[in-house]
Design a protein around this motif. Structure first.
Motif, PDB file in Angstrom:
ATOM      1  N   SER A  34       6.859   4.454   8.815  1.00  0.00           N
ATOM      2  CA  SER A  34       6.402   3.616   7.708  1.00  0.00           C
ATOM      3  C   SER A  34       7.084   4.041   6.413  1.00  0.00           C
ATOM      4  O   SER A  34       7.733   5.098   6.342  1.00  0.00           O
ATOM      5  N   ILE A  35       6.922   3.203   5.391  1.00  0.00           N
ATOM      6  CA  ILE A  35       7.470   3.531   4.085  1.00  0.00           C
ATOM      7  C   ILE A  35       6.617   2.886   3.017  1.00  0.00           C
ATOM      8  O   ILE A  35       6.178   1.738   3.159  1.00  0.00           O
ATOM      9  N   SER A  36       6.381   3.635   1.968  1.00  0.00           N
ATOM     10  CA  SER A  36       5.660   3.114   0.818  1.00  0.00           C
ATOM     11  C   SER A  36       6.649   2.459  -0.128  1.00  0.00           C
ATOM     12  O   SER A  36       7.824   2.827  -0.172  1.00  0.00           O
ATOM     13  N   SER A  37       6.155   1.532  -0.920  1.00  0.00           N
ATOM     14  CA  SER A  37       7.044   0.814  -1.836  1.00  0.00           C
ATOM     15  C   SER A  37       7.586   1.690  -2.961  1.00  0.00           C
ATOM     16  O   SER A  37       8.491   1.273  -3.688  1.00  0.00           O
ATOM     17  N   GLU A  60      -1.281  -4.408  -1.379  1.00  0.00           N
ATOM     18  CA  GLU A  60      -2.222  -3.593  -2.146  1.00  0.00           C
ATOM     19  C   GLU A  60      -3.555  -4.314  -2.236  1.00  0.00           C
ATOM     20  O   GLU A  60      -3.607  -5.511  -2.533  1.00  0.00           O
ATOM     21  N   GLY A  61      -4.608  -3.606  -1.905  1.00  0.00           N
ATOM     22  CA  GLY A  61      -5.936  -4.188  -1.957  1.00  0.00           C
ATOM     23  C   GLY A  61      -6.342  -4.944  -0.714  1.00  0.00           C
ATOM     24  O   GLY A  61      -7.465  -5.452  -0.637  1.00  0.00           O
ATOM     25  N   PHE A  78       3.198  -6.847  -1.329  1.00  0.00           N
ATOM     26  CA  PHE A  78       3.287  -5.875  -0.238  1.00  0.00           C
ATOM     27  C   PHE A  78       3.712  -4.522  -0.816  1.00  0.00           C
ATOM     28  O   PHE A  78       4.683  -4.445  -1.580  1.00  0.00           O
ATOM     29  N   ASP A  79       2.984  -3.470  -0.447  1.00  0.00           N
ATOM     30  CA  ASP A  79       3.347  -2.160  -0.972  1.00  0.00           C
ATOM     31  C   ASP A  79       3.463  -1.099   0.112  1.00  0.00           C
ATOM     32  O   ASP A  79       3.673   0.086  -0.187  1.00  0.00           O
ATOM     33  N   TYR A 114      10.813  -9.995   3.556  1.00  0.00           N
ATOM     34  CA  TYR A 114       9.454 -10.395   3.213  1.00  0.00           C
ATOM     35  C   TYR A 114       9.454 -11.213   1.934  1.00  0.00           C
ATOM     36  O   TYR A 114      10.401 -11.171   1.150  1.00  0.00           O
ATOM     37  N   THR A 115       8.391 -11.972   1.765  1.00  0.00           N
ATOM     38  CA  THR A 115       8.336 -12.862   0.601  1.00  0.00           C
ATOM     39  C   THR A 115       7.253 -12.465  -0.400  1.00  0.00           C
ATOM     40  O   THR A 115       7.347 -12.828  -1.571  1.00  0.00           O
TER      41      THR A 115
END
Lengths: 113, 112
Positions: A49-52, A95-96, A30-31, A25-26
């Motif tokens: 899934s995975i959180s940052s 995020e957001g 992204f979180d 990803y760029t």
């Protein structure tokens, strides 16, 4: 401009071996990252899934690894089974963004008996 | 638990005609999404609702696409007039929280 890239359109693996699907990803905003599995003529199904804030998440035969510095994640399936044959999509959320998922183009996994 | 229901499953129309798709999300899910998946691509978000309000429609081609979610439950997506490049699978998804979406089977649209 593709923000989520799955550079391998297809992958073939022998039953019982490990399948490794990659995603880059760029967008550094992204979180949260997800993997979806899709069979023909069906909608995508959430897999893992995975959180940052984590670098690994495991669920049975499926493990997702996240390398934030490299902006890379991978999905490991061990052991691979013929029923795992499907298209796997990597997706990311910023995020957001309130859940707006950005998907990669997918990798078609074939697990041969 | 019943999944996300979509209809029709398949639709073939001529260009310049109009078409509508229907989605019934999982009961209790406040968030509803419409995604477009063109062959060989990943799904792309068209519009996101939170209850009956639009959260994000920045990628919806508003000159021809419209969507509504009356009473915060069912939703319809309409295309008028359709173009050849609208041929795709239209996926509806819902979520009880903001990120992990549950998808329906999709509607495959062919514009000829």
């Amino acid at each position: 401009d593709q923000q989520v890239k799955q550079n391998s359109p297809s992958l073939s693996v022998q039953e019982g071996r490990i399948s490794i699907l990659n995603c880059d990803y760029t967008n550094s905003m992204f979180d949260y990252f997800l993997w979806y599995k899709k069979y023909p003529a069906e909608g995508p199904t959430f897999l893992i899934s995975i959180s940052s804030i984590k670098d690994k998440n495991e669920d049975g035969r499926f493990t997702v690894f996240l390398n934030k510095s490299a902006k890379h994640l991978s999905l490991h399936i061990v052991p691979s089974q013929p029923g795992d044959s499907a298209v796997y999509f990597c997706a990311a959320s910023a995020e957001g963004s309130q859940g707006n998922l950005i998907f990669g183009k997918g990798t078609k996994l074939s697990v041969k008996p | 638990e019943a999944g996300v229901a979509q209809s029709p499953r398949y639709k073939i129309i001529e260009k310049r005609q109009s078409v509508a798709f229907w989605c019934n999300p999982i009961s209790g899910h406040a968030t509803l999404y419409w995604y477009q998946q063109i062959l060989g691509q990943g799904p792309k978000l068209l519009i996101q609702f939170q209850n009956n309000g639009v959260v994000d429609d920045s990628q919806l081609p508003k000159d021809r696409f419209s969507a509504e979610r009356l009473k915060g439950v069912d939703s319809t997506l309409k295309i008028q007039p359709a173009k050849l490049e609208d041929s795709a699978v239209y996926l509806c998804a819902s979520s009880p929280w903001v990120v992990e979406a549950f998808f329906g089977q999709g509607t495959r649209l062919t514009v000829v």
